[in-house]
Design an enzyme around this catalytic site. Structure first.
Site, PDB file in Angstrom:
ATOM      1  N   ASP A 226       0.778  -1.245   0.000  1.00  0.00           N
ATOM      2  CA  ASP A 226       0.000   0.000   0.000  1.00  0.00           C
ATOM      3  C   ASP A 226       0.809   1.295   0.000  1.00  0.00           C
ATOM      4  OD1 ASP A 226       0.855  -0.594   2.567  1.00  0.00           O
ATOM      5  OD2 ASP A 226      -1.103  -0.440   3.517  1.00  0.00           O
ATOM      6  N   GLU A 320     -11.333  -6.672   8.732  1.00  0.00           N
ATOM      7  CA  GLU A 320      -9.922  -6.671   8.337  1.00  0.00           C
ATOM      8  C   GLU A 320      -9.747  -7.251   6.940  1.00  0.00           C
ATOM      9  OE1 GLU A 320      -6.118  -5.774  10.410  1.00  0.00           O
ATOM     10  OE2 GLU A 320      -7.920  -4.852   9.631  1.00  0.00           O
ATOM     11  N   GLU A 338      -7.948   4.259   7.502  1.00  0.00           N
ATOM     12  CA  GLU A 338      -7.786   4.470   6.057  1.00  0.00           C
ATOM     13  C   GLU A 338      -9.066   4.915   5.365  1.00  0.00           C
ATOM     14  OE1 GLU A 338      -4.329   2.341   7.436  1.00  0.00           O
ATOM     15  OE2 GLU A 338      -6.458   1.913   7.685  1.00  0.00           O
TER      16      GLU A 338
END
Length: 864
Positions: A226, A320, A338
């Site tokens: 990421d 998750e 996020e």
């Protein structure tokens, strides 16, 4: 500050600080903890964003006075960089800004920057590799490869771990004029760029730090990769070096070509990017819409964000990991920021008030489901609403910051946020660094760019176009087609392979029709090269020898049949498992805020069929093990009995407390320190006899969760709990009482002022199921893993020697109220099978297998 200082993080359920070594190890998650008051440092610049300048001044003085960076402790290079080095630099950035304004911090003389430089030098030994990629861990006192360092033997690191350094290291070099930090970070980025897969322009998840070989060859925009992409684009913004933008654009073109399957973002293989690597997504990819906004590609950002928001509306939080048909894959949620980050950037780009409503939902869910007396607790399981005794530093460093900024007007800010760039940990670095101390020559080390003819780049900065047409309905028009993408019909995402395949050829015998007793079926199996072995325990094992098939076409039919059988077996396995349950403390001062993860029982009341659950005050029984007649029935009658595990069968305990008049039972593990944070969840098995006589609900708590209830009894005496399949919303009556008592409540909520923390796990435990267990057993207190059921059919392929996984597309599920975590396929042989949905010639499939063995074996062990 009240409960945890100077510990690294707050444990919000037990109201104390987490000190590494004093709590059960959580593995890699603990690598963020370095006994350096992590949360205090990580939240410094958040205080200034929230306009709490006085508190910021006091916090900086605490850091200077109390924090020690010279500890003999092994920490993650990545986590220490983004949280501690980034926190010190962010604190320094806003400190000099406040000093310049003339009211606060007049005494400040760069002390945080001196600490940052000291820490930078402590991280440098990790870069002592021929490749320039850093070791994943470093000892703050002894570096790496030193006898006392206890680290430096690792061979692998994640791409994000090595590629998320440039902002902090370059800022440190620019602030101090010491070029070495920026040089090391650039060298690591250069090496990753050179090692990209040249035909796809993608990078893998894990790389060997010495050879540069890809260890895990799957690629996505989530965990493990990421922030590498994020830092390429942001390095261009902060440092003004065009080579970073060119690299980012090259990768972005590949992402949009292979990984982006709107609104999904699916992992693929770097060497075969048209092949999906798995059928689920992890929550860390929720940052990507925000990055797309920074790049200027607004449409896919809106689409992916909307899909994620619908998953959140279904589960209250983003699990998750979740499957392409939006079922839960990994059920925990450590309060990750996020999604809030992407919401903030989309609102800034579009001005659409819809994103304020999204932010409001996030805040309401946090207060309703995560807020506990001493802070905010991570969700152990979004399906049950149970909590984990954990509050990561990124919750205060990022979540609070982005949610405040989402709703803040310009006049609410004491400085212009547009003068700063956010690091991946949301620390603020000033944009004027681009013209300061440019000690690095800007030679363009990026070569061999692919010519990119792609409409995405019409929008790439720098550009003079507006991000979207001047139409307030623009974002809504993009969201509209996606409004039912996550709903009760459990839609299933179609992989690219299935698109190419269409309905595809079916094997002459479907797995769901197969009967081991049918001679005609056995004859078809033989023709396809599949043999059947009857095992002593009554199960049958299927083994395929492709070379024994009547023809290559029959062998392909055999492959498809075996794939169907894996999927069918996995689906049956999922349907049999019992999901976790919840124990919710509903009395004062908890009022339903604390929810504990409990293991279910294979006997007694099924809480999933009694939606109201069982509510009552708890009482400790005598004898505490519950293995004989209860001697204090007057204390137990109409209560929920607490007892200790051990010395007899669970069913026997249940019968004894039921006879004493208990309305439910909680068995507490006698293994000191055991916790659902670190141990796989179990279900309590019966005793091999008929258990229909047990009518009350029974749940199992690990030692740590059980002690939370026992501590509450010691402090408050009367403790009421709710046993249920899922935590219930707090009553309005409770809420009103809570408000009246809050002034006198010694455990009032004050989490916003906590200077405490927990680690951001770029690599996190996957909660994989344990080994199989049987329900008919004769051992005392038999526990069988809650997510494990022995398979009735086991499948093997002696020719391929390829590890089988649960990544093959599962059959379309029937919609149920409960989502279950996908299971690993249990087999009888060391050699297992993995399948590709595409129709390919037999020779091609066998050749591809050899190439994929390593990647698929690693995928089987996937961790976040």
């Amino acid at each position: 500050q009240e409960h945890a200082y100077p510990a690294d993080e707050l444990m919000p359920l037990t109201c104390r600080g987490r000190v590494r070594g004093q709590e059960p190890s959580r593995g890699d998650v603990d690598d963020a903890l370095g006994k350096f008051s992590l949360t205090l440092i990580d939240t410094l610049d958040t205080l200034v964003v929230l306009n709490k300048t006085k508190e910021f001044e006091e916090a900086v003085k605490k850091v200077i006075k109390d924090v020690n960076l010279d500890n003999d402790i092994v920490v993650s290079v990545f986590e220490t960089n983004i949280r501690v080095l980034g926190g010190l630099l962010g604190g320094h950035s806003v400190a000099i800004m406040l000093k310049e304004k003339g009211e606060y911090m007049q005494w400040y003389n760069g002390e945080l920057l001196h600490m940052a430089k000291e820490l930078g030098y402590k991280l440098l030994p990790a870069f002592n590799t021929t490749s320039g990629l850093p070791y994943p861990r470093v000892n703050l006192k002894f570096g790496v490869r030193h006898p006392e360092a206890r680290t430096g033997t690792e061979t692998d690191t994640c791409t994000a771990c090595a590629g998320t350094l440039i902002l902090e290291f370059a800022a440190l070099s620019r602030f101090t004029g010491t070029s070495i930090f920026e040089e090391y970070a650039r060298k690591a980025l250069d090496f990753i760029w050179e090692k990209r897969q040249r035909s796809s322009n993608l990078v893998g998840v894990t790389i060997n730090i010495h050879t540069g070989d890809w260890v895990r060859k799957d690629s996505g925009v989530g965990a493990g990769i990421d922030s590498y992409y994020e830092y390429l684009l942001k390095a261009y913004v902060l440092l003004g070096d065009d080579s970073f933008l060119e690299r980012f654009n090259t990768h972005y073109d590949a992402i949009m070509r292979y990984i982006s399957q709107p609104p999904l973002l699916l992992d693929v293989h770097i060497h075969k990017p048209m092949l999906n690597a798995r059928t689920w997504m992890d929550s860390l990819l929720a940052f990507f819409p925000g990055l797309q906004v920074l790049k200027g590609d607004i449409r896919p950002a809106i689409e992916t964000h909307e899909m994620l928001y619908q998953v959140i509306k279904k589960h209250n939080f983003l699990p998750e990991a979740f499957t392409t048909d939006f079922r839960v894959h990994w059920a925990q949620h450590p309060l990750r920021p996020e999604f809030a980050e992407s919401t903030y950037f989309l609102y800034k780009a579009t001005g659409d008030p819809y994103y304020l409503e999204v932010g409001k939902t996030l805040i309401e869910n946090l207060n309703k489901y995560a807020r506990v007396p001493c802070g905010f607790a991570a969700m152990k399981d979004v399906r049950t609403g149970s909590h984990e005794d954990r509050m990561d530093s990124f919750f205060l460093a990022e979540m609070f910051k982005y949610l405040y900024l989402l709703f803040a007007d310009k006049e609410d800010m004491i400085f212009d946020i547009e003068d700063y760039i956010f690091t991946t940990e949301a620390h603020l670095l000033p944009l004027w660094l681009s013209t300061t101390n440019q000690t690095i020559s800007k030679k363009n080390t990026t070569t061999e760019y692919t010519e990119l003819d792609d409409s995405n780049f019409d929008w790439t900065c720098p550009n003079t176009q507006i991000l979207f047409p001047n139409d307030p309905m623009f974002a809504q028009s993009i969201r509209e087609p996606l409004k039912n993408v996550v709903d009760k019909s459990c839609p299933r995402g179609i992989s690219r392979a299935e698109e190419n395949l269409g309905s595809g050829p079916k094997p002459p015998l479907r797995a769901r029709d197969f009967m081991a007793s049918n001679p005609e079926h056995l004859e078809i199996l033989k023709k396809m090269g599949v043999s059947l072995i009857h095992l002593k325990d009554g199960r049958v094992q299927l083994v395929q020898h492709a070379v024994q098939a009547a023809s290559s076409l029959d062998a392909e039919d055999g492959l498809r049949f075996m794939q169907e059988m894996i999927e069918l077996s996995s689906q049956q396995q999922k349907e049999q498992q019992l999901p976790p349950r919840a124990v919710q403390i509903v009395s004062h001062p908890f009022f339903g805020r604390v929810v504990l993860t409990a293991g279910p029982a294979q006997f007694g009341m099924d809480l999933s069929k009694h939606k109201a659950g069982t509510r009552g005050f708890v009482a400790t029984i005598k004898p505490y093990n519950g293995c004989s007649e209860i001697t204090n029935p007057e204390a137990v009658k109409d209560k929920i009995a607490l007892m200790q595990r051990g010395q007899c069968m669970f069913a026997e305990k249940a019968r004894n407390i039921q006879k004493a008049g208990a309305i439910g039972g909680i068995v507490i593990d006698d293994n000191e320190g055991s916790s659902s944070d670190t141990a796989p969840l179990f279900q309590m098995a019966g005793d091999g006899k008929n258990t229909d006589d047990i009518r009350i609900p029974m749940l199992f708590l690990f030692n740590k969760e059980g002690n939370i209830i026992l501590d509450a009894i010691r402090e408050y005496e009367a403790v009421e709990v709710l046993l249920s399949d899922k935590a219930k919303d707090r009553d309005l009556e409770m809420e009103n009482m809570d408000q009246k008592l809050s002034e006198n409540d010694s455990h009032k909520q004050n989490s916003e002022e906590e200077a405490t923390s927990a680690p951001q796990d770029v690599v996190a435990d996957s909660e994989e199921p344990g080994e199989g267990g049987s329900s008919d057993v004769a051992d005392p207190d038999t526990l069988s893993p809650a997510h494990s059921v022995s398979d009735s059919i086991s499948i093997s392929n002696q020719d391929s020697h390829v590890a089988g996984t649960d990544e093959a597309s599962a059959p379309e599920p029937a919609c149920t109220q409960e989502d279950h975590q996908p299971q690993e396929q249990e087999t009888e042989s060391n050699s297992k099978v993995n399948w590709d949905n595409k129709v390919q010639p037999m020779e091609s499939i066998l050749a591809d297998w050899n190439e994929d063995i390593e990647a698929f074996e690693m995928m089987e062990k996937d961790e976040l």
